[in-house]
Design a protein around this motif. Structure first.
Motif: not given
Length: 420
Positions: A23, A27, A31-32, A34-35, A174-176
């Motif tokens: 995953t 990204l 997105e990274k 932001k995390a 987050t997306k992570i």
């Protein structure tokens, strides 16, 4: 009858990291980033929670009478935690290496060949009493599209556990997936050794700590190792060294943070310069309470200096102690470094450009300095953001390891029906 072998907790964590790595690898940079920003904010919001757990580690350290240098590496403050957070923000501002086109060419048959950077996959990080590594390594791993399995030393267990829990609370927003950051809480030696051989789940191991830890990983791992090195660093003061530069660099490289790997442990001094400036050297050692272990000549000049043995030339003091070696020329200085150096960071102070150039060519180390302190061997000091370690090996990565060191390459071929 089929025999079912139960997987250990460590292996299950590594499997989860492997899944999460897929995953993270796809990204976007946004997105990274932001995390990482959310993690940085969360660390600052919850700094008191981390400090409470750090105090538990410190209390155990006091009970076990750990050395001052060790306790300094272990200790956290509000300022240090905020510094971790700012390190993550610096990583956000760095160029994302993933997807970087390293080369592109078209063969005679029309096949297009691209070489691009891709993540390593799952990084296993084994380290000692440095809670900052938990944050730095995680930030670099995630930014470079990797998952990470963290195995910190037992002396920092409560601090590291608290930091990872804070990071997980940020990652769920987050997306992570939070499974991309695994922390092994077991303090059994067998648990660490299990990481050494999980080639199917771990793509690379990075040990960071003392010589015994690094050697244990290098000598026993079947997983590929990115070797970091201990820092038995030297400063050579040449016969043509400027006295103010020499003393300033000596003081900075030894006293700024003596417990870190880029501080110097030995100062090598040309005998002619030593005789001429002996009082300035003595005054400097006295002013900063530096304990001296020297050769016969140094002991004859410096009050209270003790005669150095082979251990004093070879080991990291990680304290306000220093070994002093007297030489007659550059060749002797280089020979001493070759015998006792760890290929980390070495420096020369001289106004002679030819001497400096020869030193820079002949000394084998990851970082070499002319008229500057070895304290710059650091990812943030060199503009890489946080670092995951300082590599003293020669393959894949060398010196402070930032984002590019946590990537590998992939060849992408584009055709229109070509066959061979």
């Amino acid at each position: 009858m089929t025999l079912v072998i139960e997987k250990s907790n460590v292996e299950l964590q590594a499997i989860e990291a492997k899944k999460a790595a897929k995953t993270v690898s796809i990204l976007t940079t946004e997105e990274k980033n932001k995390a990482l920003l959310l993690i940085a904010d969360q660390l600052e919001v919850e700094y008191e929670t981390i400090l409470k757990q750090n105090e538990r580690d410190l209390q155990m350290g006091r009970e076990k009478e750990f050395e001052d240098a060790f306790m300094d590496r272990l200790a956290l403050t509000k300022e240090r935690i905020f510094d971790f957070a700012n390190g993550l923000r610096e990583v956000v501002n760095l160029t994302d290496p993933i997807g970087e086109l390293l080369s592109s060419r078209t063969l005679e048959n029309g096949l297009k060949v691209n070489t691009v950077r891709v993540p390593l996959g799952v990084i296993g990080m084994i380290y000692e009493a440095r809670p900052n590594v938990t944050v730095d390594a995680t930030g670099l791993a995630l930014k470079s599209g990797n998952a990470i399995v963290l195995k910190g030393g037992s002396s920092a267990l409560f601090s590291n556990k608290a930091i990872v829990e804070v990071m997980h609370r940020a990652l769920v927003q987050t997306k992570i997936p939070k499974e991309a950051v695994q922390f092994i809480t077991s303090t059994n030696r067998e648990t660490t050794e299990q990481l050494f051989t999980m080639k199917e789940h771990i793509d690379v191991l990075i040990p960071r700590g003392g010589a015994s830890l690094i050697n244990a990983v290098v000598n026993n791992a079947t997983v590929p190792v990115l070797e970091t090195g201990v820092g038995n660093c030297h400063l050579y003061i040449d016969a043509e060294a400027d006295v103010e530069k020499a003393l300033s660099i000596l003081v900075n490289a030894k006293t700024d943070r003596p417990a870190v790997c880029n501080s110097i442990e030995t100062v090598i001094i040309h005998k002619e310069w030593f005789e001429k400036h002996q009082q300035a050297i003595i005054d400097t050692f006295n002013q900063f309470d530096i304990k001296v272990f020297g050769d016969d000549f140094a002991v004859s000049i410096i009050p209270d200096a003790k005669l150095a043995g082979s251990k004093d030339w070879a080991d990291e003091y990680l304290s306000l102690a220093i070994a002093v070696k007297t030489v007659m020329n550059l060749d002797e200085a280089i020979s001493h470094i070759e015998t006792y150096g760890t290929k980390h960071s070495e420096a020369i102070v001289t106004e002679n450009q030819e001497t400096a150039a020869l030193f820079m060519k002949l000394v084998d180390a990851a970082a070499l300095y002319h008229n500057a302190s070895t304290r710059f061997t650091d990812g943030r000091a060199l503009g890489f953001g946080a670092e995951i370690g300082i590599s003293t090996q020669k393959l894949h990565a060398r010196g402070p390891m930032g984002l590019p060191a946590l990537t590998t390459v992939k060849y992408l071929m584009y055709g229109h029906g070509q066959i061979r």
